[in-house]
Design a protein around this motif. Structure first.
Motif, PDB file in Angstrom:
ATOM      1  N   ILE A 165       3.734   5.354  -9.761  1.00 15.33           N
ATOM      2  CA  ILE A 165       4.154   4.873  -8.638  1.00 15.33           C
ATOM      3  C   ILE A 165       4.045   5.224  -7.266  1.00 15.33           C
ATOM      4  O   ILE A 165       4.228   6.442  -7.286  1.00 15.33           O
ATOM      5  CB  ILE A 165       5.498   4.245  -8.870  1.00 15.33           C
ATOM      6  N   LYS A 166       3.052   4.847  -6.574  1.00 13.51           N
ATOM      7  CA  LYS A 166       2.621   5.527  -5.250  1.00 13.51           C
ATOM      8  C   LYS A 166       3.065   4.341  -4.151  1.00 13.51           C
ATOM      9  O   LYS A 166       3.402   3.230  -4.147  1.00 13.51           O
ATOM     10  CB  LYS A 166       1.084   5.799  -5.144  1.00 13.51           C
ATOM     11  N   ILE A 167       2.900   4.871  -2.979  1.00 17.66           N
ATOM     12  CA  ILE A 167       3.351   4.273  -1.638  1.00 17.66           C
ATOM     13  C   ILE A 167       2.325   4.213  -0.447  1.00 17.66           C
ATOM     14  O   ILE A 167       1.692   5.306  -0.398  1.00 17.66           O
ATOM     15  CB  ILE A 167       4.530   4.562  -0.982  1.00 17.66           C
ATOM     16  N   LYS A 168       1.756   3.208  -0.302  1.00 11.62           N
ATOM     17  CA  LYS A 168       0.850   3.310   0.908  1.00 11.62           C
ATOM     18  C   LYS A 168       1.580   2.654   2.276  1.00 11.62           C
ATOM     19  O   LYS A 168       2.182   1.409   1.878  1.00 11.62           O
ATOM     20  CB  LYS A 168      -0.306   2.164   0.718  1.00 11.62           C
ATOM     21  N   LYS A 169       1.327   3.365   3.297  1.00  7.06           N
ATOM     22  CA  LYS A 169       1.929   2.836   4.754  1.00  7.06           C
ATOM     23  C   LYS A 169       0.857   2.106   5.451  1.00  7.06           C
ATOM     24  O   LYS A 169      -0.154   2.776   5.769  1.00  7.06           O
ATOM     25  CB  LYS A 169       2.804   3.905   5.272  1.00  7.06           C
ATOM     26  N   ILE A 170       1.114   1.078   5.996  1.00  9.26           N
ATOM     27  CA  ILE A 170       0.617   0.269   6.994  1.00  9.26           C
ATOM     28  C   ILE A 170       1.116  -0.156   8.391  1.00  9.26           C
ATOM     29  O   ILE A 170       2.164  -0.619   8.123  1.00  9.26           O
ATOM     30  CB  ILE A 170      -0.384  -1.241   6.338  1.00  9.26           C
ATOM     31  N   LEU A 171       0.642   0.671   9.460  1.00  8.70           N
ATOM     32  CA  LEU A 171       1.493   0.365  10.717  1.00  8.70           C
ATOM     33  C   LEU A 171       1.077  -1.102  10.859  1.00  8.70           C
ATOM     34  O   LEU A 171      -0.343  -1.579  11.211  1.00  8.70           O
ATOM     35  CB  LEU A 171       0.943   1.285  11.889  1.00  8.70           C
ATOM     36  N   SER A 172       1.866  -1.770  11.434  1.00 11.74           N
ATOM     37  CA  SER A 172       1.658  -3.361  11.846  1.00 11.74           C
ATOM     38  C   SER A 172       2.419  -3.911  12.935  1.00 11.74           C
ATOM     39  O   SER A 172       3.822  -3.677  13.184  1.00 11.74           O
ATOM     40  CB  SER A 172       2.207  -4.302  10.532  1.00 11.74           C
ATOM     41  N   GLY A 173       1.504  -4.193  14.131  1.00  5.23           N
ATOM     42  CA  GLY A 173       2.215  -4.903  14.882  1.00  5.23           C
ATOM     43  C   GLY A 173       2.242  -3.836  16.222  1.00  5.23           C
ATOM     44  O   GLY A 173       2.096  -2.785  16.216  1.00  5.23           O
ATOM     45  N   SER A 174       2.791  -4.633  17.255  1.00  4.82           N
ATOM     46  CA  SER A 174       2.899  -3.824  18.642  1.00  4.82           C
ATOM     47  C   SER A 174       4.106  -2.796  18.604  1.00  4.82           C
ATOM     48  O   SER A 174       4.066  -1.909  19.249  1.00  4.82           O
ATOM     49  CB  SER A 174       3.176  -4.807  19.761  1.00  4.82           C
ATOM     50  N   LEU A 175       5.252  -3.006  17.916  1.00  6.99           N
ATOM     51  CA  LEU A 175       6.344  -2.208  17.752  1.00  6.99           C
ATOM     52  C   LEU A 175       5.961  -0.966  16.419  1.00  6.99           C
ATOM     53  O   LEU A 175       6.860  -0.151  16.206  1.00  6.99           O
ATOM     54  CB  LEU A 175       7.230  -2.790  17.111  1.00  6.99           C
ATOM     55  N   ASP A 176       4.583  -0.908  16.144  1.00  6.51           N
ATOM     56  CA  ASP A 176       4.409   0.293  14.892  1.00  6.51           C
ATOM     57  C   ASP A 176       5.372   0.088  13.989  1.00  6.51           C
ATOM     58  O   ASP A 176       5.741   1.098  13.478  1.00  6.51           O
ATOM     59  CB  ASP A 176       4.395   1.619  15.531  1.00  6.51           C
ATOM     60  N   GLU A 177       5.611  -1.053  13.281  1.00  9.23           N
ATOM     61  CA  GLU A 177       6.515  -1.382  12.114  1.00  9.23           C
ATOM     62  C   GLU A 177       5.719  -0.944  10.866  1.00  9.23           C
ATOM     63  O   GLU A 177       4.530  -1.038  10.820  1.00  9.23           O
ATOM     64  CB  GLU A 177       6.712  -2.882  12.175  1.00  9.23           C
ATOM     65  N   ASN A 178       6.306  -0.204   9.868  1.00 11.64           N
ATOM     66  CA  ASN A 178       5.880   0.259   8.599  1.00 11.64           C
ATOM     67  C   ASN A 178       5.976  -0.710   7.687  1.00 11.64           C
ATOM     68  O   ASN A 178       7.093  -0.931   7.032  1.00 11.64           O
ATOM     69  CB  ASN A 178       6.684   1.389   8.166  1.00 11.64           C
ATOM     70  N   CYS A 179       4.617  -1.339   7.311  1.00  9.16           N
ATOM     71  CA  CYS A 179       4.572  -2.155   6.237  1.00  9.16           C
ATOM     72  C   CYS A 179       4.283  -1.070   5.003  1.00  9.16           C
ATOM     73  O   CYS A 179       3.289  -0.146   4.899  1.00  9.16           O
ATOM     74  CB  CYS A 179       3.406  -3.017   6.320  1.00  9.16           C
ATOM     75  N   TYR A 180       4.947  -1.394   3.761  1.00  8.35           N
ATOM     76  CA  TYR A 180       4.688  -0.471   2.689  1.00  8.35           C
ATOM     77  C   TYR A 180       4.244  -1.348   1.578  1.00  8.35           C
ATOM     78  O   TYR A 180       4.701  -2.541   1.227  1.00  8.35           O
ATOM     79  CB  TYR A 180       6.154  -0.016   2.235  1.00  8.35           C
ATOM     80  N   VAL A 181       3.067  -0.825   0.886  1.00  6.36           N
ATOM     81  CA  VAL A 181       2.875  -1.253  -0.344  1.00  6.36           C
ATOM     82  C   VAL A 181       3.104  -0.313  -1.565  1.00  6.36           C
ATOM     83  O   VAL A 181       2.433   0.786  -1.433  1.00  6.36           O
ATOM     84  CB  VAL A 181       1.220  -1.516  -0.337  1.00  6.36           C
ATOM     85  N   VAL A 182       4.191  -0.743  -2.494  1.00  5.60           N
ATOM     86  CA  VAL A 182       4.347   0.303  -3.719  1.00  5.60           C
ATOM     87  C   VAL A 182       3.646  -0.447  -4.829  1.00  5.60           C
ATOM     88  O   VAL A 182       3.508  -1.469  -5.057  1.00  5.60           O
ATOM     89  CB  VAL A 182       5.970  -0.108  -3.867  1.00  5.60           C
ATOM     90  N   TYR A 183       2.859   0.648  -5.493  1.00  5.03           N
ATOM     91  CA  TYR A 183       1.929   0.183  -6.255  1.00  5.03           C
ATOM     92  C   TYR A 183       1.789   1.179  -7.454  1.00  5.03           C
ATOM     93  O   TYR A 183       2.269   2.421  -7.365  1.00  5.03           O
ATOM     94  CB  TYR A 183       0.392  -0.020  -5.707  1.00  5.03           C
ATOM     95  N   ASP A 184       1.217   0.572  -8.500  1.00  5.09           N
ATOM     96  CA  ASP A 184       1.011   1.443  -9.602  1.00  5.09           C
ATOM     97  C   ASP A 184      -0.487   1.951  -9.720  1.00  5.09           C
ATOM     98  O   ASP A 184      -1.560   0.978  -9.311  1.00  5.09           O
ATOM     99  CB  ASP A 184       1.048   0.660 -10.928  1.00  5.09           C
ATOM    100  N   SER A 185      -0.750   3.051  -9.646  1.00  3.46           N
ATOM    101  CA  SER A 185      -1.831   3.599  -9.332  1.00  3.46           C
ATOM    102  C   SER A 185      -3.163   3.283 -10.371  1.00  3.46           C
ATOM    103  O   SER A 185      -4.358   3.415 -10.419  1.00  3.46           O
ATOM    104  CB  SER A 185      -1.982   5.037  -9.153  1.00  3.46           C
ATOM    105  N   GLU A 186      -2.701   2.964 -11.713  1.00  4.44           N
ATOM    106  CA  GLU A 186      -3.446   2.660 -12.707  1.00  4.44           C
ATOM    107  C   GLU A 186      -3.790   1.135 -12.879  1.00  4.44           C
ATOM    108  O   GLU A 186      -5.002   0.783 -12.661  1.00  4.44           O
ATOM    109  CB  GLU A 186      -2.781   3.134 -14.022  1.00  4.44           C
ATOM    110  N   THR A 187      -2.837   0.356 -12.668  1.00  2.49           N
ATOM    111  CA  THR A 187      -2.945  -1.203 -12.858  1.00  2.49           C
ATOM    112  C   THR A 187      -3.222  -1.787 -11.287  1.00  2.49           C
ATOM    113  O   THR A 187      -3.914  -2.770 -11.226  1.00  2.49           O
ATOM    114  CB  THR A 187      -1.662  -1.738 -13.419  1.00  2.49           C
ATOM    115  N   LEU A 188      -2.893  -1.150 -10.461  1.00  5.64           N
ATOM    116  CA  LEU A 188      -2.911  -1.660  -9.170  1.00  5.64           C
ATOM    117  C   LEU A 188      -2.102  -2.813  -8.780  1.00  5.64           C
ATOM    118  O   LEU A 188      -2.344  -3.403  -7.609  1.00  5.64           O
ATOM    119  CB  LEU A 188      -4.461  -1.895  -8.745  1.00  5.64           C
ATOM    120  N   HIS A 189      -1.025  -2.974  -9.592  1.00  5.58           N
ATOM    121  CA  HIS A 189      -0.139  -3.964  -9.370  1.00  5.58           C
ATOM    122  C   HIS A 189       0.869  -3.507  -8.298  1.00  5.58           C
ATOM    123  O   HIS A 189       1.118  -2.465  -8.207  1.00  5.58           O
ATOM    124  CB  HIS A 189       0.878  -4.301 -10.624  1.00  5.58           C
ATOM    125  N   ALA A 190       1.136  -4.574  -7.229  1.00  5.07           N
ATOM    126  CA  ALA A 190       2.006  -3.953  -6.160  1.00  5.07           C
ATOM    127  C   ALA A 190       3.100  -4.914  -5.639  1.00  5.07           C
ATOM    128  O   ALA A 190       3.151  -6.030  -5.845  1.00  5.07           O
ATOM    129  CB  ALA A 190       0.961  -3.905  -4.968  1.00  5.07           C
TER     130      ALA A 190
END
Length: 207
Positions: free
Chosen positions: A2-27
């Motif tokens: 299980i891994k986490i990708k952080k994506i900054l989103s919007g004017s307030l630099d909100e943290n969007c997280y994608v929690v995913y399986d590095s093998e299956t890529l389900h998230a």
């Protein structure tokens, strides 16, 4: 793994997280924020296969691209039952205050305290942590905690907005203090930290 990708989103630099399986890529997508196009681009670039969309709470900087995300990936939106009204009301979700005036359609899944959610690649627990909003939640995975705007590195979420309560925040923080200190904390804004570090240095968590 299980891994986490952080994506900054919007004017307030909100943290969007994608929690995913590095093998299956389900998230799982958590708090896509305002910039849905950016989040979609990053998800497609990494070829993730989202299973669910989750909001830690209903403020506009965390939710405004919900409809775009769930339409694109044909997934359901989950939020705590006490914050449903924020999705539907631009005053309550704070977007009116920033002249954004945005709302989101009703959620598909209502979350409750201590509820376990089983995905194809992971199981996590919902912790109801009101204080920032009535329906704020943290998501407890194996080894890490996604805290939304309840707990940040060095501080906590504000309690002076609609639905906020310093008394409820105190109770919620007391709940978090009992968790495994080795947990990595992924907050709704700012950098990641650990619960051990916050217990030692965050004035709101120190006895």
């Amino acid at each position: 793994m299980i891994k986490i990708k952080k994506i900054l989103s919007g004017s307030l630099d909100e943290n969007c997280y994608v929690v995913y399986d590095s093998e299956t890529l389900h998230a799982a997508i958590i708090d896509p924020g305002e910039d849905g196009d950016k989040v979609i681009l990053e998800i497609e670039k990494d070829r993730f296969n989202p299973e669910i969309l989750i909001n830690t709470h209903g403020h506009f900087d965390h939710i405004l691209s919900d409809d775009k995300i769930r339409s694109k990936f044909k997934i359901q939106l989950a939020i705590h039952e006490n914050d449903v009204s924020l999705l539907l009301d631009s005053y309550k979700n704070g977007s009116d205050l920033c002249n954004v005036h945005g709302t989101v359609k009703s959620p598909d899944i209502l979350l409750e305290d201590n509820q376990e959610i089983k995905l194809s690649f992971a199981t996590f627990k919902v912790l109801h942590t009101p204080g920032h909003t009535k329906g704020s939640i943290c998501l407890l995975f194996d080894g890490f905690l996604i805290t939304g705007d309840t707990l940040f590195a060095g501080t906590v979420g504000r309690t002076d907005l609609d639905g906020g309560s310093s008394e409820e925040m105190f109770v919620s923080l007391s709940k978090l203090k009992k968790l495994n200190p080795s947990l990595v904390i992924y907050p709704g804004h700012g950098s990641e930290t650990t619960l051990a570090n916050e217990l030692n240095h965050n004035p709101y968590l120190r006895d």
